[in-house]
Scaffold this active site. Structure first.
Site, mmCIF file in Angstrom:
data_model
loop_
_atom_site.group_PDB
_atom_site.id
_atom_site.type_symbol
_atom_site.label_atom_id
_atom_site.label_comp_id
_atom_site.label_asym_id
_atom_site.label_seq_id
_atom_site.Cartn_x
_atom_site.Cartn_y
_atom_site.Cartn_z
ATOM 1 N N ASN A 179 -33.302 -46.195 -50.445
ATOM 2 C CA ASN A 179 -32.296 -45.888 -49.405
ATOM 3 C C ASN A 179 -31.614 -47.123 -48.806
ATOM 4 O O ASN A 179 -30.505 -47.028 -48.295
ATOM 5 C CB ASN A 179 -32.869 -44.971 -48.315
ATOM 6 C CG ASN A 179 -34.072 -45.532 -47.629
ATOM 7 O OD1 ASN A 179 -34.652 -46.525 -48.079
ATOM 8 N ND2 ASN A 179 -34.466 -44.933 -46.534
ATOM 9 N N GLU A 236 -44.648 -49.424 -44.426
ATOM 10 C CA GLU A 236 -43.569 -48.850 -43.621
ATOM 11 C C GLU A 236 -43.298 -47.478 -44.210
ATOM 12 O O GLU A 236 -42.667 -47.357 -45.252
ATOM 13 C CB GLU A 236 -42.358 -49.793 -43.696
ATOM 14 C CG GLU A 236 -41.463 -49.684 -42.500
ATOM 15 C CD GLU A 236 -40.379 -48.690 -42.761
ATOM 16 O OE1 GLU A 236 -40.588 -47.502 -42.415
ATOM 17 O OE2 GLU A 236 -39.346 -49.090 -43.300
ATOM 18 N N GLU A 260 -41.914 -55.843 -39.804
ATOM 19 C CA GLU A 260 -41.000 -56.596 -40.660
ATOM 20 C C GLU A 260 -39.844 -57.115 -39.812
ATOM 21 O O GLU A 260 -39.420 -56.467 -38.854
ATOM 22 C CB GLU A 260 -40.473 -55.690 -41.774
ATOM 23 C CG GLU A 260 -41.583 -55.215 -42.688
ATOM 24 C CD GLU A 260 -41.068 -54.590 -43.971
ATOM 25 O OE1 GLU A 260 -40.383 -53.552 -43.891
ATOM 26 O OE2 GLU A 260 -41.320 -55.168 -45.040
#
Ligand code: ADP
Length: 480
Positions: free
Chosen positions: A153, A252, A457
């Site tokens: 994505n 994540e 991150e």
């Protein structure tokens, strides 16, 4: 639409425009045409990539931070120099409108730039000694070979968000990009080589057999860390697979973002925030608003205004200048979104707008009269569908927002400063957008709590993920 000659030149020998044995096709989701073929790497190729990264590690980690930073900056400059071709490439292989993919390239590059700067700031500490004649110190050292498994994505920024801090810290990497979007990864690799990254420091393995590659990356003892962005079930599997070799992990995973709108919200700001948070990338991001939770006093007017704005979105192939909603990534994604909408409608939801697929495109959709029993309350929709839940009191709103095992991003709109601070503190999420629908930047820590994962991150925290702390006690120094 096909790849342009500039893109073909950038990709060089990493792609073939004609079918080849042992290579797999990459599709354009807007028209289902084949863009190119890329090599299908095997488990053995993955071990070879790990060996290359392992061999390159001593020299790369032995460079000064400044020398690594200089190469990273060159990589950043090259990505920005090729922004147009890369933006169109993301549109072609991922579907996202060209208006948004320029942002994906600059967002991706921003991580390279940020960590090129941070490379020089991996400070240790001197700790006041507990005994005379001692010197107590911590130093930070690169972990070693790191694996990065990334989704489709954000095919550029999800790679640079992992690889840039790894390289800045002195680690070497093996990247396994999504099989849907290998071309963006290959362009990044080519540009990294042009920037002067030494052989073996950055390696890419592409495969349609993700589990086979993942099996090697998670079990090989030479790999010291895995950073994964993707679905929660796969994340949990990889977490377990990494246990025997005790790898450091960043995960994540999925979200189920609540978007709370209180009666005292500024309605236009809330609608614009919802539009940005819900419909960006056709709803295919892990921080997309998944459940719009709206207080009853403002519910009807919010629903009407949002519907008006969603009606203006243009469902078109991403390369057309006025497109604001592109196709979803594949047929499976369309089927999932349709199933969730059908389930909601069956259980009493009203379709204010949309609700249908057009081949690989899904209409901008607004649903009202939705309830907790519908599947979309618990499922990440990953499509341009906004379900509007209703609540009465602040406590009830917060409870609904937290009623999920996920905890990535949450949003809330209110003009009451006290409520803003209370709600921000009580939301069980790693990130909160308070009167803000777009929260991701390279300078802030991105990540979740609960089943949305671990680690952060971006930001200073992003570099720490690739460093280990060594404590050194120097004794017998005499009086110092
Ligand atoms: P999504 O539904 O967003 O595609 P996935 O978790 O399936 O999310 O995919 C994210 C990344 O994880 C992709 O690169 C995919 O190829 C990879 N992947 C999927 N399954 C596995 C697996 N069993 N082992 C390792 N990687 C996997």
């Amino acid at each position: 639409m096909k790849l342009t000659s500039a893109q073909v030149a950038l990709l060089g020998e990493t792609i073939s425009l004609t079918p080849r044995a042992g290579w797999f096709p990459v599709y354009n989701p807007a028209d289902a045409g084949v863009l190119a073929y890329v090599q299908e790497h095997t488990a053995d190729d993955t071990r070879t990539a790990i060996a290359a990264a392992d061999k390159a590690f001593p020299a790369w980690s032995g460079k000064t931070a400044k020398d690594r930073s200089i190469i990273l900056k060159k990589w950043n400059d090259l990505v920005l120099k090729h922004k147009e071709e890369m933006a169109l490439l993301v549109t072609l292989e991922q579907g996202r409108p060209i208006k948004e993919t320029h942002g994906e390239v600059t967002y991706g590059a921003s991580f390279i730039e940020w960590f090129a700067e941070e490379a020089k700031r991996a400070y240790g500490r001197t700790i006041p000694a507990t005994l005379p004649g001692k010197h107590l110190q911590t130093i930070k050292q690169a972990i070693g070979v790191c694996a990065a498994i990334t989704p489709w994505n954000f095919p550029i920024s999800m790679i640079t968000r992992k690889v840039s801090p790894a390289l800045a810290a002195g680690c070497t990497v093996v990247i396994k990009p999504s099989e849907e979007t290998p071309l963006s990864a290959l362009v990044l690799l080519q540009l990294a080589k042009q920037a002067g990254l030494p052989e073996g420091v950055i390696n890419v393995v592409n495969s349609t057999k993700a589990a086979e590659i993942g099996g090697v990356l998670t079990s090989d003892p030479r790999v010291k860390k895995l950073s994964f962005t993707g679905s929660t079930p796969v994340g949990k599997l990889l977490y377990a697979q990494c246990a025997p070799t005790m790898k450091k992990l960043s995960m994540e995973l999925g979200g189920n973002a609540p978007f709370l709108v209180f009666d005292d919200a500024e309605i236009d700001a809330a609608v614009e925030g919802a539009l940005a948070s819900k419909y960006r990338n056709s709803g295919q991001t892990c921080v997309c608003a998944n459940r719009l939770i709206v207080q009853s006093g403002i519910y009807d007017s919010f629903a009407a205004r949002l519907t008006e704005r969603v009606r203006e979105l243009k469902l078109e192939e991403g390369w057309k200048e006025d497109a604001t909603l592109g196709p979803l990534i594949n047929r499976k994604a369309i089927d999932k979104v349709q199933h969730l909408v059908d389930d909601a409608v069956k259980k009493g939801a009203h379709v204010e707008l949309g609700g249908k697929a057009h081949d690989l495109f899904y209409e901008g959709t607004v649903l009202t009269n939705v309830s907790r029993e519908m599947e979309l309350f618990d499922t990440e929709i990953f499509g341009p569908v906004a379900p509007l839940f209703r609540f009465e009191t602040e406590e009830e709103g917060i409870a609904m927002a937290n009623d999920t095992p996920f905890g990535l991003a949450a949003y809330a709109y209110t003009r009451d400063i006290g409520r803003a601070m209370r709600v921000a503190a009580k939301l069980q999420y790693g990130m909160v957008g308070m009167n803000d629908g777009l929260i991701s930047t390279e300078v802030t820590p991105f990540g979740g709590v609960k089943e949305s994962g671990l680690g952060r991150e971006g930001a200073v925290e992003g570099l720490e993920e690739y460093l280990s702390i060594k404590y050194i006690s120097y004794g017998g120094l005499g009086a110092i």
